[in-house]
Design a protein around this motif. Sequence first.
Motif, short mmCIF file in Angstrom:
data_model
loop_
_atom_site.label_atom_id
_atom_site.label_comp_id
_atom_site.label_asym_id
_atom_site.label_seq_id
_atom_site.Cartn_x
_atom_site.Cartn_y
_atom_site.Cartn_z
N GLU A 13 0.63 -1.46 -0.13
CA GLU A 13 -0.18 -0.07 -0.12
C GLU A 13 0.49 0.89 0.09
O GLU A 13 0.41 2.43 -0.85
N TRP A 14 1.52 1.16 0.71
CA TRP A 14 2.74 2.48 0.91
C TRP A 14 3.66 2.68 -0.79
O TRP A 14 3.87 3.72 -1.15
N ALA A 15 3.71 1.41 -1.47
CA ALA A 15 4.68 2.00 -2.85
C ALA A 15 3.48 2.09 -3.67
O ALA A 15 3.97 3.36 -4.29
N THR A 16 2.57 1.63 -3.60
CA THR A 16 1.57 1.75 -5.10
C THR A 16 1.21 2.91 -4.45
O THR A 16 0.43 3.29 -5.16
N ALA A 17 1.00 3.39 -3.76
CA ALA A 17 0.42 4.79 -3.09
C ALA A 17 0.96 5.73 -3.76
O ALA A 17 0.78 7.22 -4.05
N ARG A 18 2.42 5.88 -3.89
CA ARG A 18 3.52 6.36 -5.02
C ARG A 18 4.45 6.10 -5.85
O ARG A 18 4.89 6.75 -6.00
N GLY A 19 3.44 5.62 -6.72
CA GLY A 19 3.58 5.04 -7.73
C GLY A 19 4.71 3.85 -7.92
O GLY A 19 5.39 4.07 -9.09
N GLY A 20 4.95 3.27 -6.54
CA GLY A 20 6.18 2.32 -7.02
C GLY A 20 5.64 1.11 -7.54
O GLY A 20 4.64 0.64 -6.98
N ASN A 21 6.96 0.48 -7.58
CA ASN A 21 6.54 -0.46 -8.67
C ASN A 21 7.71 -1.65 -7.57
O ASN A 21 9.45 -0.87 -7.54
N PRO A 22 8.06 -3.27 -7.73
CA PRO A 22 9.25 -4.24 -7.18
C PRO A 22 9.71 -4.26 -8.27
O PRO A 22 9.33 -4.40 -9.45
N MET A 23 11.16 -4.28 -7.86
CA MET A 23 12.23 -4.76 -8.92
C MET A 23 13.68 -5.13 -8.11
O MET A 23 13.28 -4.95 -7.09
N LEU A 24 13.67 -6.66 -9.20
CA LEU A 24 15.03 -7.30 -8.28
C LEU A 24 16.20 -6.93 -9.35
O LEU A 24 16.15 -7.08 -10.57
N MET A 25 17.34 -7.40 -8.97
CA MET A 25 18.07 -7.49 -9.74
C MET A 25 19.26 -8.22 -8.93
O MET A 25 19.47 -8.80 -7.75
N GLU A 26 20.23 -9.77 -10.12
CA GLU A 26 20.89 -10.45 -9.28
C GLU A 26 22.45 -10.25 -9.64
O GLU A 26 22.48 -9.68 -10.75
N VAL A 27 22.88 -10.72 -8.88
CA VAL A 27 24.26 -10.02 -9.36
C VAL A 27 25.59 -10.91 -8.42
O VAL A 27 25.17 -11.56 -7.69
N PRO A 28 26.21 -11.16 -9.18
CA PRO A 28 27.42 -12.43 -9.34
C PRO A 28 28.36 -11.48 -7.82
O PRO A 28 28.49 -10.89 -7.64
N GLU A 29 28.71 -12.77 -7.15
CA GLU A 29 29.68 -12.67 -5.48
C GLU A 29 30.30 -13.37 -5.75
O GLU A 29 30.03 -14.89 -5.65
N GLY A 30 31.05 -13.71 -6.64
CA GLY A 30 32.41 -14.39 -6.68
C GLY A 30 31.84 -15.91 -6.56
O GLY A 30 31.67 -15.54 -7.61
#
Length: 108
Positions: A13-30
């Motif tokens: 609710e907090w995010a969508t009230a501000r026009g927010g969308n969920p994102m993810l990023m896979e980052v190689p680490e070792g």
Amino acid sequence: MSQILTDREAIREWATARGGNPMLMEVPEGSRSRTLLQLTFGQHAINADGNEGPDRVGGFELVDWDEWFAALEANNLSLMVSDDPSGGNEAEFSFVERGERSDTSGAA
């Protein structure tokens, strides 16, 4: 003042009230990869030129809320948001470790 959100519906609710969308990023680490969480408040953040690079193979990717919440919980994180309606960026947030401060909006 700020509050820490752990409840899935409160975060959504907090995010969508501000026009927010969920994102993810896979980052190689070792030899493994780790998942970075983010919220975007406008499509331009995804399409920005600096979004991709050698350490960000595919850049951020829009995902559904269930996938984002799974990553949030797997990393034992909560969302700290500003609850001050008088000024500032109302989409201001940061990720904090669960239990870092007392949660004010229930458990996930």
